[in-house]
Scaffold this motif. Structure first.
Motif, PDB file in Angstrom:
ATOM      1  N   ASP A  66       0.828  -1.213   0.000  1.00  0.00           N
ATOM      2  CA  ASP A  66       0.000   0.000   0.000  1.00  0.00           C
ATOM      3  C   ASP A  66       0.856   1.255   0.000  1.00  0.00           C
ATOM      4  N   GLY A  67       2.104   1.109  -0.328  1.00  0.00           N
ATOM      5  CA  GLY A  67       3.016   2.240  -0.319  1.00  0.00           C
ATOM      6  C   GLY A  67       3.828   2.304   0.953  1.00  0.00           C
ATOM      7  N   GLY A  68       3.371   1.622   1.992  1.00  0.00           N
ATOM      8  CA  GLY A  68       4.119   1.548   3.243  1.00  0.00           C
ATOM      9  C   GLY A  68       5.188   0.470   3.146  1.00  0.00           C
ATOM     10  N   PRO A  69       6.120   0.469   4.069  1.00  0.00           N
ATOM     11  CA  PRO A  69       7.242  -0.465   3.961  1.00  0.00           C
ATOM     12  C   PRO A  69       6.877  -1.928   4.183  1.00  0.00           C
ATOM     13  N   ARG A  70       5.857  -2.232   4.970  1.00  0.00           N
ATOM     14  CA  ARG A  70       5.601  -3.632   5.299  1.00  0.00           C
ATOM     15  C   ARG A  70       4.162  -4.091   5.064  1.00  0.00           C
ATOM     16  N   ARG A  71       3.256  -3.205   4.665  1.00  0.00           N
ATOM     17  CA  ARG A  71       1.857  -3.597   4.489  1.00  0.00           C
ATOM     18  C   ARG A  71       1.709  -4.335   3.169  1.00  0.00           C
ATOM     19  N   ILE A  72       1.751  -5.657   3.233  1.00  0.00           N
ATOM     20  CA  ILE A  72       1.628  -6.497   2.050  1.00  0.00           C
ATOM     21  C   ILE A  72       0.151  -6.741   1.777  1.00  0.00           C
ATOM     22  N   LEU A  73      -0.299  -6.357   0.579  1.00  0.00           N
ATOM     23  CA  LEU A  73      -1.685  -6.572   0.178  1.00  0.00           C
ATOM     24  C   LEU A  73      -1.854  -7.911  -0.528  1.00  0.00           C
ATOM     25  N   GLY A  74      -0.763  -8.466  -1.023  1.00  0.00           N
ATOM     26  CA  GLY A  74      -0.827  -9.747  -1.716  1.00  0.00           C
ATOM     27  C   GLY A  74       0.495 -10.049  -2.377  1.00  0.00           C
ATOM     28  N   TYR A  75       0.584 -11.264  -2.926  1.00  0.00           N
ATOM     29  CA  TYR A  75       1.777 -11.638  -3.674  1.00  0.00           C
ATOM     30  C   TYR A  75       1.423 -12.657  -4.745  1.00  0.00           C
ATOM     31  N   ALA A  76       2.268 -12.705  -5.763  1.00  0.00           N
ATOM     32  CA  ALA A  76       2.149 -13.684  -6.843  1.00  0.00           C
ATOM     33  C   ALA A  76       3.513 -14.310  -7.049  1.00  0.00           C
ATOM     34  N   THR A  77       3.523 -15.592  -7.383  1.00  0.00           N
ATOM     35  CA  THR A  77       4.785 -16.289  -7.617  1.00  0.00           C
ATOM     36  C   THR A  77       4.728 -17.128  -8.879  1.00  0.00           C
ATOM     37  N   SER A  78       5.909 -17.391  -9.411  1.00  0.00           N
ATOM     38  CA  SER A  78       6.111 -18.466 -10.376  1.00  0.00           C
ATOM     39  C   SER A  78       7.114 -19.398  -9.718  1.00  0.00           C
ATOM     40  N   SER A  79       6.842 -20.686  -9.838  1.00  0.00           N
ATOM     41  CA  SER A  79       7.665 -21.714  -9.197  1.00  0.00           C
ATOM     42  C   SER A  79       7.860 -22.854 -10.182  1.00  0.00           C
ATOM     43  N   PRO A  80       8.821 -23.733  -9.915  1.00  0.00           N
ATOM     44  CA  PRO A  80       8.985 -24.885 -10.816  1.00  0.00           C
ATOM     45  C   PRO A  80       7.681 -25.681 -10.897  1.00  0.00           C
TER      46      PRO A  80
END
Length: 172
Positions: A66-80
């Motif tokens: 959200d622009g802050g250093p630690r407020r994670i709104l979500g994540y996406a990954t690619s993996s084997p």
């Protein structure tokens, strides 16, 4: 997108995100069948997962903040996709959005950034397994060109019930 998310930034994930990413994932471990992990993780237990997603790919981790250093709104990954060498040009992708950030386009922003990052990686296919039912995830994947290729019936057991997983693929 609502004004409260006007400052959403998507960037590669890193070591400073480990605790927040672990907290977000643990919500889904404890509360949902979206992941088939059944016990929450400590950040140290999740460190190998984090380190398996280097900034230079092809296994990437993109985070929305959200622009802050630690407020994670979500994540996406690619993996084997699978460990054998012939699968090297295929990846499995996934998206997790914070429970209070759903239905605001965060997953779309994350997948857009992830697929842009993967565009020059020489990859051939992306795969996604979606525990059923999960209409929001199905819609997101279809919006990005994934198509349903099959369903594993009652492949996972969590919360004293069986769960199906629908598999989707996308040409890269």
């Amino acid at each position: 997108m609502p004004s409260e998310y006007a400052e959403v930034q998507v960037r590669p994930g890193g070591e400073d995100d480990l605790a927040s990413l672990t907290d977000l994932y643990n919500h889904y471990v404890r509360e949902t069948a979206i992941t088939f992990d059944t016990s929450p993780f400590t950040p140290e237990e999740r460190r190998p997962w984090l380190l398996s997603h280097p900034v230079d790919g092809p296994y990437r981790l993109m985070v929305a903040t959200d622009g802050g250093p630690r407020r994670i709104l979500g994540y996406a990954t690619s993996s084997p996709f699978r460990p054998k060498p012939a699968y090297a040009t295929s990846v499995e992708t996934t998206v997790y959005v914070a429970p209070d950030a759903g239905r605001r386009g965060i997953g779309t922003l994350l997948y857009k950034a992830l697929f842009e990052a993967l565009s020059d990686e020489g990859l051939h296919r992306a795969y996604a397994g979606i525990a059923q039912p999960n209409d929001a995830s199905t819609r997101l994947h279809e919006r990005f060109g994934f198509r349903h290729v099959g369903t594993y019936r009652e492949v996972g057991r969590k919360f004293d019930r069986w769960w199906d997983v629908a598999w989707y693929e996308k040409e890269l």
